[in-house]
Scaffold this motif. Structure first.
Motif, mmCIF file in Angstrom:
data_model
loop_
_atom_site.group_PDB
_atom_site.id
_atom_site.type_symbol
_atom_site.label_atom_id
_atom_site.label_comp_id
_atom_site.label_asym_id
_atom_site.label_seq_id
_atom_site.Cartn_x
_atom_site.Cartn_y
_atom_site.Cartn_z
ATOM 1 N N ILE A 189 0.891 -1.269 -0.009
ATOM 2 C CA ILE A 189 0.014 -0.013 0.028
ATOM 3 C C ILE A 189 0.979 1.381 -0.422
ATOM 4 C CG2 ILE A 189 -1.825 1.131 1.275
ATOM 5 C CD1 ILE A 189 -2.925 -1.472 2.384
ATOM 6 N N THR A 190 1.842 1.264 1.105
ATOM 7 C CA THR A 190 2.569 2.669 1.134
ATOM 8 C C THR A 190 3.720 2.648 -0.189
ATOM 9 O OG1 THR A 190 3.993 1.589 2.562
ATOM 10 C CG2 THR A 190 2.347 2.862 3.614
ATOM 11 N N LEU A 191 4.147 1.516 -0.736
ATOM 12 C CA LEU A 191 4.907 1.393 -1.752
ATOM 13 C C LEU A 191 4.307 1.897 -3.115
ATOM 14 C CD1 LEU A 191 7.875 0.646 -2.913
ATOM 15 C CD2 LEU A 191 6.619 -1.871 -3.397
ATOM 16 N N ARG A 219 10.937 5.934 -0.795
ATOM 17 C CA ARG A 219 11.159 5.733 0.644
ATOM 18 C C ARG A 219 9.903 5.373 1.582
ATOM 19 N NH1 ARG A 219 14.558 5.170 2.512
ATOM 20 N NH2 ARG A 219 15.331 6.876 4.040
ATOM 21 N N THR A 220 9.781 4.227 1.673
ATOM 22 C CA THR A 220 8.434 4.055 2.447
ATOM 23 C C THR A 220 8.763 3.850 4.029
ATOM 24 O OG1 THR A 220 8.740 1.462 2.513
ATOM 25 C CG2 THR A 220 7.544 2.563 0.651
ATOM 26 N N PRO A 221 7.716 3.988 4.969
ATOM 27 C CA PRO A 221 8.017 4.029 6.377
ATOM 28 C C PRO A 221 8.701 2.617 6.673
ATOM 29 C CG PRO A 221 5.834 4.619 5.864
ATOM 30 C CD PRO A 221 6.324 4.329 4.674
ATOM 31 N N LEU A 222 8.521 1.526 6.033
ATOM 32 C CA LEU A 222 9.331 0.066 6.291
ATOM 33 C C LEU A 222 10.765 0.146 5.937
ATOM 34 C CD1 LEU A 222 9.428 -2.739 7.023
ATOM 35 C CD2 LEU A 222 8.820 -3.427 4.678
ATOM 36 N N GLN A 223 11.159 0.973 4.784
ATOM 37 C CA GLN A 223 12.426 1.146 4.475
ATOM 38 C C GLN A 223 13.218 2.088 5.378
ATOM 39 O OE1 GLN A 223 11.280 2.643 0.512
ATOM 40 N NE2 GLN A 223 12.545 1.174 -0.446
ATOM 41 N N LYS A 224 12.531 2.867 5.931
ATOM 42 C CA LYS A 224 13.109 4.006 6.796
ATOM 43 C C LYS A 224 13.197 3.303 7.933
ATOM 44 C CE LYS A 224 11.449 8.139 4.737
ATOM 45 N NZ LYS A 224 10.584 9.450 4.807
ATOM 46 N N ALA A 225 12.186 2.235 8.551
ATOM 47 C CA ALA A 225 12.361 1.792 9.907
ATOM 48 C C ALA A 225 13.484 0.883 9.988
ATOM 49 C CB ALA A 225 11.115 1.117 10.063
ATOM 50 N N ILE A 226 13.633 0.109 8.850
ATOM 51 C CA ILE A 226 14.956 -0.716 8.695
ATOM 52 C C ILE A 226 16.194 0.001 8.805
ATOM 53 C CG2 ILE A 226 16.084 -2.525 7.293
ATOM 54 C CD1 ILE A 226 13.336 -3.545 6.237
ATOM 55 N N SER A 271 6.520 -7.729 10.229
ATOM 56 C CA SER A 271 5.914 -6.977 11.450
ATOM 57 C C SER A 271 5.180 -5.982 10.965
ATOM 58 C CB SER A 271 6.951 -6.793 12.445
ATOM 59 O OG SER A 271 7.445 -7.678 12.836
ATOM 60 N N TYR A 272 5.543 -5.412 9.514
ATOM 61 C CA TYR A 272 4.963 -4.204 9.229
ATOM 62 C C TYR A 272 3.568 -4.499 8.947
ATOM 63 C CZ TYR A 272 4.748 0.109 6.285
ATOM 64 O OH TYR A 272 4.344 1.233 5.624
ATOM 65 N N ASN A 273 2.666 -3.094 8.920
ATOM 66 C CA ASN A 273 1.357 -3.417 8.927
ATOM 67 C C ASN A 273 0.996 -2.286 7.720
ATOM 68 O OD1 ASN A 273 -1.197 -4.483 8.700
ATOM 69 N ND2 ASN A 273 -1.897 -3.198 10.506
ATOM 70 N N ASN A 274 1.745 -1.582 6.723
ATOM 71 C CA ASN A 274 1.562 -0.699 6.025
ATOM 72 C C ASN A 274 1.292 0.768 6.858
ATOM 73 O OD1 ASN A 274 1.865 -0.973 3.053
ATOM 74 N ND2 ASN A 274 0.560 -2.997 4.064
ATOM 75 N N GLU A 275 1.943 0.827 7.939
ATOM 76 C CA GLU A 275 1.708 2.102 8.752
ATOM 77 C C GLU A 275 2.214 3.333 7.828
ATOM 78 O OE1 GLU A 275 2.179 -1.252 11.937
ATOM 79 O OE2 GLU A 275 3.209 -0.585 10.128
ATOM 80 N N VAL A 276 1.472 4.480 7.853
ATOM 81 C CA VAL A 276 2.151 5.544 7.243
ATOM 82 C C VAL A 276 2.934 6.428 7.991
ATOM 83 C CG1 VAL A 276 0.051 5.507 5.516
ATOM 84 C CG2 VAL A 276 -0.019 6.717 7.514
ATOM 85 N N ASN A 277 2.743 6.350 9.237
ATOM 86 C CA ASN A 277 3.685 7.074 10.268
ATOM 87 C C ASN A 277 4.761 6.312 10.684
ATOM 88 O OD1 ASN A 277 4.141 7.637 13.274
ATOM 89 N ND2 ASN A 277 3.066 9.133 12.836
ATOM 90 N N LEU A 278 5.875 6.733 10.547
ATOM 91 C CA LEU A 278 7.332 6.067 10.839
ATOM 92 C C LEU A 278 7.393 5.758 12.128
ATOM 93 C CD1 LEU A 278 9.846 5.057 9.854
ATOM 94 C CD2 LEU A 278 10.888 7.217 10.000
ATOM 95 N N PHE A 279 7.113 6.611 13.099
ATOM 96 C CA PHE A 279 7.202 6.321 14.576
ATOM 97 C C PHE A 279 6.079 5.130 14.654
ATOM 98 C CE2 PHE A 279 5.690 6.273 19.071
ATOM 99 C CZ PHE A 279 7.201 6.335 19.593
ATOM 100 N N ASP A 280 4.959 5.141 14.484
ATOM 101 C CA ASP A 280 4.086 4.115 14.700
ATOM 102 C C ASP A 280 4.847 2.691 13.972
ATOM 103 O OD1 ASP A 280 2.308 5.267 16.000
ATOM 104 O OD2 ASP A 280 0.836 5.721 14.442
ATOM 105 N N ALA A 281 5.342 2.761 12.888
ATOM 106 C CA ALA A 281 6.115 1.574 11.953
ATOM 107 C C ALA A 281 6.978 1.056 13.098
ATOM 108 C CB ALA A 281 6.476 1.968 10.562
ATOM 109 N N VAL A 282 7.890 2.022 13.565
ATOM 110 C CA VAL A 282 9.169 1.342 14.145
ATOM 111 C C VAL A 282 8.450 0.661 15.631
ATOM 112 C CG1 VAL A 282 11.138 1.992 15.403
ATOM 113 C CG2 VAL A 282 10.666 3.096 13.211
ATOM 114 N N LYS A 283 7.516 1.518 16.265
ATOM 115 C CA LYS A 283 7.052 0.824 17.403
ATOM 116 C C LYS A 283 6.377 -0.480 17.188
ATOM 117 C CE LYS A 283 3.361 2.855 19.075
ATOM 118 N NZ LYS A 283 2.357 3.774 19.584
ATOM 119 N N ASN A 284 5.690 -0.370 16.252
ATOM 120 C CA ASN A 284 4.955 -1.851 15.975
ATOM 121 C C ASN A 284 5.888 -2.738 15.663
ATOM 122 O OD1 ASN A 284 2.535 -0.581 16.804
ATOM 123 N ND2 ASN A 284 1.897 -0.136 14.648
#
Length: 383
Positions: A179-181, A205-212, A242-255
């Motif tokens: 979705i975010t991609l 640059r998706t939240p998953l890529q940035k989180a990693i 673990s990623y659930n297509n969060e659009v917020n980077l903080f939420d992505a990293v936390k989850n």
């Protein structure tokens, strides 16, 4: 509801991830370099048809900068697939690519001694790890027949086959953030006036890529100069699961940090398993079972990441205190650079009259809405 502190951390973490990312100049240099290597390898008649493409962090868009300017640089991982080489033995797969590289004076001077799986070329600012391989089966045909056979050097002149599917792994990784991609590719396509179908995953640059990237930097900081650091493929695979297509980077990293343990399994023999999602007979955690210190190091890192990236920054108030906590997680230089960039961007938006405060949810934004109030421009030095 997301708090003001979480919104602020989201903004900072986006800046940190941007600071960690490979620059467009280095990116273009790396692409031109590996295309040139591919052309040189492909011109050798004794190699036949060859396909060269990125894998690993470069192919996934999760490369991170070295810890210091004195470090050796990025690792660019390439697959060098001899499409007609199904019948080649293990030693020949490796030696043909090495032979061809040594025939070029430039590459010969950059070439390191043979590695277990790869040939490595040292460039100014990055290493290029070239993985010689052939189709695992009689053909290599996208999208269904993309398994490869590579060689693992076990001793002097002795090799054994290993199997992988880097193309399928990239496709799986893309699906985990579909979705975010898709949204990021649309935006990239619009900005650069290119067809969306041509936009590669490593360009966006998706939240998953940035989180990693954030997690890998924390790992690098924590294990600098030490052994047993968690390997990138484990961090990447667990994060993507673990990623659930969060659009917020903080939420992505936390989850991601919360859910990672859910995807670490034990088999009937009590052995840890983190299976390659596209080659199930490959266990990324196989060394955990042979060297328990590596397993212990991973769980120690995971707990420290939860503390340093999520819990501790939320436990303090004031930008200076938050900055001090983030320096522990990501390093002083990157943290200072990111906060400076954020301040510069805010100033530019304020001067243009495009900076707003959200009266309903709090926080600063560049988007006008019914609930936002424009922040007035001002001059500095008290004028």
């Amino acid at each position: 509801m997301i708090t003001d502190s979480e919104k602020m951390l989201d903004r900072i973490y986006n800046e940190v991830a941007n600071s960690l990312n490979i620059s467009s100049t280095m990116f273009d240099k790396a692409v031109k370099s590996y295309e040139a290597v591919g052309s040189w390898l492909g011109d050798a008649e004794y190699i036949g048809d060859i396909k060269v493409f990125p894998q690993g962090s470069f192919g996934l868009g999760t490369v991170v900068r070295p810890l210091t300017d004195e470090d050796d640089g990025y690792d660019i991982d390439l697959v060098s697939l001899m499409e007609d080489g199904f019948q080649l033995d293990d030693k020949m797969i490796k030696s043909l690519v090495g032979k061809r590289l040594k025939e070029n004076a430039t590459y010969k001077n950059k070439l390191e001694p043979e590695g277990k799986r790869c040939w490595t070329l040292n460039y100014d600012g990055f290493h290029m790890d070239i993985l010689p391989c052939v189709p695992r089966h009689s053909i290599y045909l996208q999208p269904n027949f993309t398994e490869i056979r590579l060689t693992h050097k076990t001793g002097f002149e002795t090799y054994e086959p290993r199997f992988s599917n880097p193309q399928k792994y990239i496709e799986w990784f893309e699906q985990q953030m579909s979705i975010t991609l898709n949204e990021e590719k649309k935006a990239y396509s619009y900005r650069n006036k290119v067809d969306i179908e041509t936009v590669k995953t490593y360009k966006v640059r998706t939240p998953l890529q940035k989180a990693i990237q954030l997690l890998k930097r924390h790992r690098d900081i924590m294990f600098e100069g030490e052994e047993n650091a968690p390997i990138s493929i484990i961090i990447t695979t667990l994060a993507a699961r673990s990623y659930n297509n969060e659009v917020n980077l903080f939420d992505a990293v936390k989850n991601i940090l919360l859910k990672m343990p859910l995807f670490i399994n034990k088999n009937v023999d009590g052995k840890f398993e983190i299976l390659n999602p596209v080659v199930p007979d490959e266990n990324f955690a196989d060394k955990w079972n042979l060297e328990p210190k590596k397993c212990d190091a991973f769980f120690k890192w995971l707990r420290m990441a939860q503390l340093d990236i999520i819990e501790n920054p939320l436990s303090v108030t004031g930008l200076n205190n938050v900055s001090s906590k983030l320096e522990i997680a990501f390093g002083k230089k990157i943290t200072e650079k990111s906060l400076t960039e954020m301040a510069i961007n805010d100033r530019k938006l304020r001067e243009k009259g495009n900076l707003y405060i959200n009266g309903l949810m709090g926080g600063i934004t560049s988007e006008a809405a019914i609930t936002t109030k424009k922040i007035g421009g001002h001059t500095f030095f008290g004028k």
